[in-house]
Design an enzyme around this catalytic site. Structure first.
Site, PDB file in Angstrom:
ATOM      1  N   ASP A 104      19.440 -15.340 -48.617  1.00 55.98           N
ATOM      2  CA  ASP A 104      20.227 -16.199 -49.500  1.00 55.98           C
ATOM      3  C   ASP A 104      21.272 -15.374 -50.224  1.00 55.98           C
ATOM      4  O   ASP A 104      21.321 -14.140 -50.112  1.00 55.98           O
ATOM      5  CB  ASP A 104      19.328 -16.943 -50.493  1.00 55.98           C
ATOM      6  CG  ASP A 104      18.423 -16.004 -51.280  1.00 55.98           C
ATOM      7  OD1 ASP A 104      18.872 -14.902 -51.623  1.00 55.98           O
ATOM      8  OD2 ASP A 104      17.266 -16.395 -51.538  1.00 55.98           O
ATOM      9  N   HIS A 157      21.851 -18.299 -43.627  1.00 60.69           N
ATOM     10  CA  HIS A 157      21.058 -18.849 -44.719  1.00 60.69           C
ATOM     11  C   HIS A 157      19.628 -19.201 -44.293  1.00 60.69           C
ATOM     12  O   HIS A 157      18.768 -19.442 -45.143  1.00 60.69           O
ATOM     13  CB  HIS A 157      21.739 -20.103 -45.291  1.00 60.69           C
ATOM     14  CG  HIS A 157      21.890 -20.068 -46.777  1.00 60.69           C
ATOM     15  ND1 HIS A 157      20.912 -19.587 -47.624  1.00 60.69           N
ATOM     16  CD2 HIS A 157      22.918 -20.451 -47.578  1.00 60.69           C
ATOM     17  CE1 HIS A 157      21.318 -19.687 -48.868  1.00 60.69           C
ATOM     18  NE2 HIS A 157      22.545 -20.188 -48.880  1.00 60.69           N
TER      19      HIS A 157
END
Length: 398
Positions: A375, A371
Site C-alpha cells: 500500500d 496495490h
C-alpha cells in the site's frame, strides 16, 4: 527423460524462433550452460539450461517458430539411458530432417570429383555470422566471404543486412519495430488491466552523492568511472531488502517474494521500443562491478545478445529517463512484477534548509506499485529509505 521447453523470456513473449542449437545429441549439459539461441520480437537470446543431463534428441529445427512451453529437446538424467526400443532400432533421421535425407537418397551417387567440387564451393561461415544470417533471412550462398579462406564473417552478413535494408527502404526494420510495438502494447495493456497501480514520489537531494562520486572518479581511469545511474540502482537494490513486498512476482492469485534483487533495467533500442533485462543479484555487488555489468548489459541489449536468465529473472524494474530530459516519470509495472522505480534528471532546484533557500542538485524518484501486494504507506517508506541511503553514498560502495 527431462523435457527442455522454450522458456518465457518475459511476460510479453508468446512464441520464439529457434535460431541455433549450441549442443548436439550425446553432449553433456551443465546447469547454466547456453544450449540454444532463440529470437524474440525484441532480441536474439542465449537460452540456458536449468538442469543437468545428456542431450538425447533435438526436436525442433533451427528456423522454426514455436509457442512458449514447446518441448525443444529431451535430456537424459544422470545415469539414465535411452530405452532399448530407441537404442536398438536402425538409425533413422529425425522427422524434421527427413526431406533433406530423402532428397539425398533419391539423388545419384556423387563421384569423388563431384564431391570435391561441392566441398570447394560450399560456403564456410562463422557461427555468429550464421546466426545473424538466419535471423535476417539471408541466404549464405549469395554472400562473398572476406574471412580466411573466403569464409563468410559477421561483418559480411552485417554489410549484406545494411545493403538489403537500404534497398527495401527500411521495410524490414519497420516491420520488426512494429511487431515490437505490438508486443509492448499487449504487455502494458495487460498490466493496466490486471494490476491496480498506485503511485508515490519523492524529491531526493543529490549533492552528497555527486560530491562523493566526483571524488571516486578522480581516482579512477576513464573506463572505470562511475555514473550517477549506477549509484541510484545500487540504492534501490539495498533499500528493497527492507521492503520485500516490492521485490518478486505475482502469479496464481498470490505474491511470491524473491530473496535476491534482480533489477530489470529499461533500455531504449535504436530502432524503437525497449527491453528490460536484469542485473542479477544487484544488491550484493560492489559499485565498480555493477557499473561494468550495467555497461555490458546495455551494449549487449542494443546488439540483441542477451541471456535467457537476464530476460526471465527481473524481480523489479528501474527506468531512468533523466538522460532524455524528463524531470519525473511514473512507469507501468512489467507483469508479473509488482513494482517499478522511476528516476528523472538530476537538476538544480530550490531547496529549503534551516529556514534558508538554497539551490541544490536533486532527482525525483517515483514508485509504481501493485496495490494487491503493498500500500501507499509502505511505498512512501521505501522512497524515504532510498533518499536516506543516497545521503550516505560511501555505504553503497560495498
Amino acid at each position: 527423460m527431462i523435457p527442455f521447453k522454450l522458456p518465457s523470456l518475459g511476460a510479453d513473449m508468446d512464441e520464439g524462433t529457434l535460431l541455433q542449437w549450441k549442443v548436439k545429441p550425446g553432449d553433456s549439459v551443465r546447469r547454466g550452460q547456453v544450449i540454444a539461441v532463440v529470437d524474440t520480437t525484441k532480441a536474439a537470446v542465449d537460452v540456458e539450461s536449468w538442469q543437468e543431463g545428456t542431450v538425447a534428441e533435438l526436436l525442433v529445427e533451427p528456423g522454426t517458430t514455436v509457442p512458449v512451453d514447446t518441448v525443444l529437446a529431451n535430456f537424459l538424467e544422470p545415469g539414465e539411458s535411452l530405452p532399448p526400443s530407441r537404442t536398438e532400432a536402425p538409425a533413422a533421421p529425425a522427422p524434421a530432417a527427413r526431406p533433406a535425407a530423402e532428397a539425398a537418397a533419391a539423388a545419384p551417387p556423387a563421384t569423388p570429383a563431384a564431391t570435391g567440387a561441392e566441398s570447394a564451393t560450399r560456403h564456410r561461415i562463422s557461427p555468429a555470422a550464421r546466426v545473424r544470417a538466419l535471423a535476417q533471412g539471408i541466404d549464405v550462398e549469395t554472400l562473398t566471404g572476406t574471412g580466411p579462406g573466403g569464409a563468410v564473417t559477421l561483418a559480411d552478413v552485417s554489410h549484406a543486412v545494411r545493403r538489403l535494408t537500404a534497398e527495401s527502404t527500411g521495410t524490414a526494420a519497420g516491420d520488426k519495430a512494429a511487431r515490437m510495438r505490438q508486443t509492448i502494447a499487449a504487455a502494458m495493456a495487460r498490466s493496466k488491466r490486471e494490476i491496480p497501480h498506485y503511485y508515490v514520489a519523492e524529491t531526493i537531494p543529490m549533492a552528497r552523492a555527486l560530491e562523493w562520486l566526483a571524488g571516486q572518479n578522480a581516482e579512477r581511469s576513464i573506463e572505470e568511472r562511475l555514473l550517477p545511474a549506477v549509484l541510484l540502482l545500487k540504492a534501490v537494490a539495498v533499500a528493497l531488502h527492507e521492503f520485500p513486498e516490492l521485490n518478486g512476482v505475482y502469479g496464481n492469485g498470490e505474491f511470491h517474494p524473491v530473496p535476491s534483487v534482480h533489477l530489470g533495467v529499461a533500455i531504449s533500442l535504436r530502432h524503437g521500443g525497449l527491453i528490460a533485462p536484469a542485473l542479477l543479484d544487484a544488491g550484493a555487488k560492489p559499485l565498480g562491478q555493477l557499473m561494468q555489468e550495467l555497461a555490458d548489459l546495455v551494449l549487449r541489449g542494443r546488439a540483441g545478445s542477451l541471456r535467457s536468465s537476464e530476460m526471465s529473472e527481473p524481480t523489479i524494474t528501474v527506468t531512468n529517463l533523466g538522460d532524455e530530459g524528463a524531470q519525473q516519470v511514473f512507469g507501468v509495472i512489467h507483469p508479473p512484477q509488482v513494482a517499478l522505480v522511476g528516476f528523472g534528471r538530476i537538476s538544480e532546484r530550490a531547496w529549503a534548509d534551516d529556514g534558508a533557500i538554497t539551490v541544490v542538485p536533486a532527482v525525483t524518484a517515483s514508485l509504481s506499485a501493485d496495490h494487491r501486494v503493498s500500500d501507499g504507506h509502505r511505498g512512501a517508506r521505501f522512497l524515504v529509505q532510498l533518499r536516506d541511503l543516497l545521503q550516505h553514498p560511501a555505504e553503497l560502495a560495498r
